[in-house]
Design an enzyme around this catalytic site. Sequence first.
Site, mmCIF file in Angstrom:
data_model
loop_
_atom_site.group_PDB
_atom_site.id
_atom_site.type_symbol
_atom_site.label_atom_id
_atom_site.label_comp_id
_atom_site.label_asym_id
_atom_site.label_seq_id
_atom_site.Cartn_x
_atom_site.Cartn_y
_atom_site.Cartn_z
ATOM 1 N N HIS A 9 0.864 -1.180 0.000
ATOM 2 C CA HIS A 9 0.000 0.000 0.000
ATOM 3 C C HIS A 9 0.901 1.230 0.000
ATOM 4 C CE1 HIS A 9 -3.974 -1.755 0.191
ATOM 5 N NE2 HIS A 9 -3.569 -2.597 1.129
ATOM 6 N N ASP A 12 -0.182 7.265 -3.352
ATOM 7 C CA ASP A 12 -1.334 6.867 -4.162
ATOM 8 C C ASP A 12 -1.761 7.961 -5.137
ATOM 9 O OD1 ASP A 12 -1.559 4.345 -3.116
ATOM 10 O OD2 ASP A 12 -3.280 4.774 -1.838
#
Length: 385
Positions: A130, A160
């Site tokens: 992540h 992200d």
Amino acid sequence: MSSGPLSGLSVVELAGIGPAPYAAMLLADMGADVVRVDRIGGPPDEYALVNPVLDRGRRSIGLDLKTPAGVELLLRLVARSDVLVESFRPGVAERLGIGPVPCLAVRPGLVYARMSGWGQSGPLAGAAGHDINYISLTGALAAIGRADGPPQPPMNLVGDFGGGSLFLVYGIMCALWAGGGRVVDANVHDGTTSLLAMVQGLRAVGLWSDRRGSNLIDTGCPYYDVYACADGGYVAVGPIERRFYLNLLAGLGLDGDADLVAAHRDPTHWPALRAALTTAFAGATRDEWADRFAGRDACVTPVLSLAEAAAAPHALARDLYAPVPGGGAQVTPTPRFTTDPAGEPAAPPLPAPAPLPGAHTGAILAELGVTEAECADLRASGVIG
């Protein structure tokens, strides 16, 4: 029909999490027709069924891509589209039969845009991860935080959305400009590495230290930091240029101290400056300081909560927020455009609300020429939702 600058662009988004949905939101905000292909039953339990902001502006079709019939329907969608966005781990799309080869076979001009954490190659390509993992291997995470504390994860803004979503959209636009027929390998790790260009450049010429919290813009400098106020609120202070720095001292009543004036370019005075700023800002509330520095070019601003930011005068003046159906606020599309050089740029219209997974399945299949009877059979067999 949308009137945004990307009106007429057709996008297929294979439902995912994080960077890919935000990239698709940006495309939809600018007028692209985005069809999201959702899993039957919606996303995994760890994630919200619908994010009312991130998922806006799409239509949704529910398909089981593990079935030949589901794959065939997807390829029919692709055949009429300009862009496909997928965010599977490397190799998954190929195993499903929806990788670049079959997709570009039915639509040679397609931009096949891949969003991943580590990229399509390299020793970590297939590894789970992540945002926090991707940015940890770029140096970005190690550089964020105070000198006396651990690295501080910056939510998932840097990896992200900064390193992932924006480079995905950039790659799509580049590929479209080049005429399409290309595969885009966008990933959080590589994009975040690129975001560090300025810092790596400063480091190359000896103007950046790997010691966290010791540099000009990482809280190492006392006039680029946040300070607590009398009410528990905070102000952000960043007068890097000398004229702004002198305005800061004047606003605090500290401009008569020669050592503090000299501290702008003399780090030997920084401990005294930090102590003086800490004491001064603790003497009034956050909003009192905001009022005192209003109109004074000193680069001093209040630190607002998310709720306060949506009601801030500058945000309201620029119409940066709109209500979310059911409550809350959402950002309006940005950037803005005008064809009149002397005119005021305007934001594209607010996209349609976020759909439930599969909300437009019947309508989209009808556009593909699938009859109601065929839809009934596909639904009964679990191919569509």
